[in-house]
Design an enzyme around this catalytic site. Structure first.
Site, PDB file in Angstrom:
ATOM      1  N   PHE A   1      -2.121  15.990   4.802  1.00  0.00           N
ATOM      2  CA  PHE A   1      -2.383  15.406   3.490  1.00  0.00           C
ATOM      3  C   PHE A   1      -1.135  15.537   2.620  1.00  0.00           C
ATOM      4  O   PHE A   1      -0.593  16.617   2.455  1.00  0.00           O
ATOM      5  CB  PHE A   1      -3.574  16.092   2.822  1.00  0.00           C
ATOM      6  CG  PHE A   1      -4.123  15.282   1.698  1.00  0.00           C
ATOM      7  CD1 PHE A   1      -4.976  14.208   1.950  1.00  0.00           C
ATOM      8  CD2 PHE A   1      -3.774  15.558   0.386  1.00  0.00           C
ATOM      9  CE1 PHE A   1      -5.472  13.433   0.903  1.00  0.00           C
ATOM     10  CE2 PHE A   1      -4.277  14.782  -0.660  1.00  0.00           C
ATOM     11  CZ  PHE A   1      -5.126  13.726  -0.399  1.00  0.00           C
TER      12      PHE A   1
ATOM     13  N   ARG B   1       0.881  12.605  -8.892  1.00  0.00           N
ATOM     14  CA  ARG B   1       1.427  11.252  -8.743  1.00  0.00           C
ATOM     15  C   ARG B   1       2.850  11.167  -9.277  1.00  0.00           C
ATOM     16  O   ARG B   1       3.643  10.321  -8.852  1.00  0.00           O
ATOM     17  CB  ARG B   1       0.569  10.231  -9.495  1.00  0.00           C
ATOM     18  CG  ARG B   1      -0.814  10.013  -8.905  1.00  0.00           C
ATOM     19  CD  ARG B   1      -1.443   8.776  -9.547  1.00  0.00           C
ATOM     20  NE  ARG B   1      -2.883   8.710  -9.360  1.00  0.00           N
ATOM     21  CZ  ARG B   1      -3.486   8.200  -8.277  1.00  0.00           C
ATOM     22  NH1 ARG B   1      -2.774   7.715  -7.293  1.00  0.00           N
ATOM     23  NH2 ARG B   1      -4.801   8.162  -8.203  1.00  0.00           N
TER      24      ARG B   1
ATOM     25  N   GLU C   1       0.836  -1.208   0.000  1.00  0.00           N
ATOM     26  CA  GLU C   1       0.000   0.000   0.000  1.00  0.00           C
ATOM     27  C   GLU C   1       0.868   1.255   0.000  1.00  0.00           C
ATOM     28  O   GLU C   1       2.035   1.215   0.373  1.00  0.00           O
ATOM     29  CB  GLU C   1      -0.871   0.009   1.270  1.00  0.00           C
ATOM     30  CG  GLU C   1      -2.347  -0.238   1.006  1.00  0.00           C
ATOM     31  CD  GLU C   1      -3.081   0.904   0.306  1.00  0.00           C
ATOM     32  OE1 GLU C   1      -2.463   1.677  -0.456  1.00  0.00           O
ATOM     33  OE2 GLU C   1      -4.307   1.024   0.529  1.00  0.00           O
ATOM     34  N   ASP C   2       0.284   2.361  -0.406  1.00  0.00           N
ATOM     35  CA  ASP C   2       0.988   3.650  -0.345  1.00  0.00           C
ATOM     36  C   ASP C   2       0.896   4.246   1.062  1.00  0.00           C
ATOM     37  O   ASP C   2       1.908   4.546   1.685  1.00  0.00           O
ATOM     38  CB  ASP C   2       0.438   4.627  -1.397  1.00  0.00           C
ATOM     39  CG  ASP C   2      -1.093   4.761  -1.369  1.00  0.00           C
ATOM     40  OD1 ASP C   2      -1.767   4.070  -0.579  1.00  0.00           O
ATOM     41  OD2 ASP C   2      -1.618   5.567  -2.157  1.00  0.00           O
TER      42      ASP C   2
ATOM     43  N   ASP D   1      -4.078   4.993   6.575  1.00  0.00           N
ATOM     44  CA  ASP D   1      -4.620   6.176   7.228  1.00  0.00           C
ATOM     45  C   ASP D   1      -5.557   5.692   8.345  1.00  0.00           C
ATOM     46  O   ASP D   1      -5.108   5.382   9.437  1.00  0.00           O
ATOM     47  CB  ASP D   1      -5.336   6.976   6.143  1.00  0.00           C
ATOM     48  CG  ASP D   1      -5.838   8.317   6.609  1.00  0.00           C
ATOM     49  OD1 ASP D   1      -5.273   8.878   7.525  1.00  0.00           O
ATOM     50  OD2 ASP D   1      -6.831   8.811   6.026  1.00  0.00           O
TER      51      ASP D   1
HETATM   52  P1  IMP Z   1      -7.685   4.211   4.856  1.00  0.00           P
HETATM   53  O1  IMP Z   1      -6.464   3.642   5.558  1.00  0.00           O
HETATM   54  O2  IMP Z   1      -8.761   3.214   4.635  1.00  0.00           O
HETATM   55  O3  IMP Z   1      -8.193   5.445   5.542  1.00  0.00           O
HETATM   56  O4  IMP Z   1      -7.307   4.681   3.397  1.00  0.00           O
HETATM   57  C1  IMP Z   1      -6.024   4.789   2.956  1.00  0.00           C
HETATM   58  C2  IMP Z   1      -6.056   5.342   1.555  1.00  0.00           C
HETATM   59  O5  IMP Z   1      -6.501   6.712   1.572  1.00  0.00           O
HETATM   60  C3  IMP Z   1      -4.658   5.381   0.952  1.00  0.00           C
HETATM   61  O6  IMP Z   1      -4.364   4.210   0.257  1.00  0.00           O
HETATM   62  C4  IMP Z   1      -4.737   6.582   0.048  1.00  0.00           C
HETATM   63  O7  IMP Z   1      -5.246   6.202  -1.211  1.00  0.00           O
HETATM   64  C5  IMP Z   1      -5.719   7.505   0.716  1.00  0.00           C
HETATM   65  N1  IMP Z   1      -4.994   8.521   1.511  1.00  0.00           N
HETATM   66  C6  IMP Z   1      -4.874   8.591   2.851  1.00  0.00           C
HETATM   67  N2  IMP Z   1      -4.134   9.642   3.244  1.00  0.00           N
HETATM   68  C7  IMP Z   1      -3.756  10.266   2.106  1.00  0.00           C
HETATM   69  C8  IMP Z   1      -2.933  11.442   1.843  1.00  0.00           C
HETATM   70  O8  IMP Z   1      -2.379  12.109   2.735  1.00  0.00           O
HETATM   71  N3  IMP Z   1      -2.774  11.736   0.541  1.00  0.00           N
HETATM   72  C9  IMP Z   1      -3.341  11.038  -0.474  1.00  0.00           C
HETATM   73  N4  IMP Z   1      -4.094   9.950  -0.281  1.00  0.00           N
HETATM   74  C10 IMP Z   1      -4.304   9.561   1.004  1.00  0.00           C
HETATM   75 MG    MG Z   2      -4.402   3.694  -1.778  1.00  0.00          MG
END
Ligand code: IMP
Ligand code: MG
Length: 178
Positions: free
Chosen positions: A151, A164, A98-99, A102
């Site tokens: 963010f 990106r 994953e990137d 969050d």
């Molecule tokens: P979560 O952990 O389900 O809240 O979602 C994580 C996803 O939200 C990541 O894979 C990103 O695609 C997106 N995301 C969360 N924080 C950021 C950020 O700071 N910048 C851009 N995308 C984010």
């Molecule tokens: Mg993602």
């Protein structure tokens, strides 16, 4: 695009060193095994491409695309699979790449979904971690960098599908959101 950047958090060089470290660690942990890597589209694409070239055990890659209902600030935890895997993962060593983690809701859903398919093992690797925003209790096995609740964009990660292609990871100026 560059004028929208507030602060560079991780330079290209710093990211490359971290990716090298993660690749080494993963290669040691999976020594003598094969690895099936699942990239979560689209954000993890750049990280995954660099990471797999630092892994020395045999690797298969596949991708999933998911969308979580709700906005960025109010993730609902309900996840829809937009693109599923091409291959079976039964009896495979799975590493989800994953990137950013969050709230963790996306990964929690994905992990639970994949476990029902009978993998041999399942681990998670994320380049970035925002622990302050966590809602789901989820173990991340490999983390690149911890970041504060801000963010960020770049190195595959977008805001409204932009940024990106930035080679570094940075925060955006506030007026960009307004
Ligand atoms: P979560 O952990 O389900 O809240 O979602 C994580 C996803 O939200 C990541 O894979 C990103 O695609 C997106 N995301 C969360 N924080 C950021 C950020 O700071 N910048 C851009 N995308 C984010
Ligand atoms: Mg993602």
């Amino acid at each position: 695009m560059i004028n929208d950047i507030k602060e560079v958090l991780f330079t290209e060089d710093k990211i490359a060193k971290k990716v090298q470290e993660l690749g080494k660690l993963i290669s040691e942990d999976y020594k003598g095994e094969d690895l099936f890597i699942i990239g979560v589209l689209k954000g993890a694409n750049v990280f995954l491409s660099d990471l797999i070239r630092k892994i020395t055990v045999p690797v298969t890659i596949d991708f999933m695309a998911v969308s979580s209902y709700g906005s960025y600030t109010e993730s609902s935890g309900v996840v829809k699979i937009i693109k599923d895997l091409d291959f079976s993962i039964e009896n495979k060593n799975i590493l989800i790449v994953e990137d950013i983690i969050d709230t963790g809701l996306t990964l929690k859903y994905l992990r639970e979904n994949l476990i029902t398919r009978g993998p041999k093992s399942i681990k998670i690797c994320s380049l970035l971690d925002k622990p302050e925003r966590r809602k789901a209790d989820i173990k991340i096995d490999y983390i690149g960098f911890e970041i504060p609740d801000e963010f960020i964009v770049g190195y595959g990660i977008d805001y409204a599908e932009k940024y990106r292609n930035l080679p570094f990871i940075a925060t955006l100026k506030q007026e960009v959101y307004e």
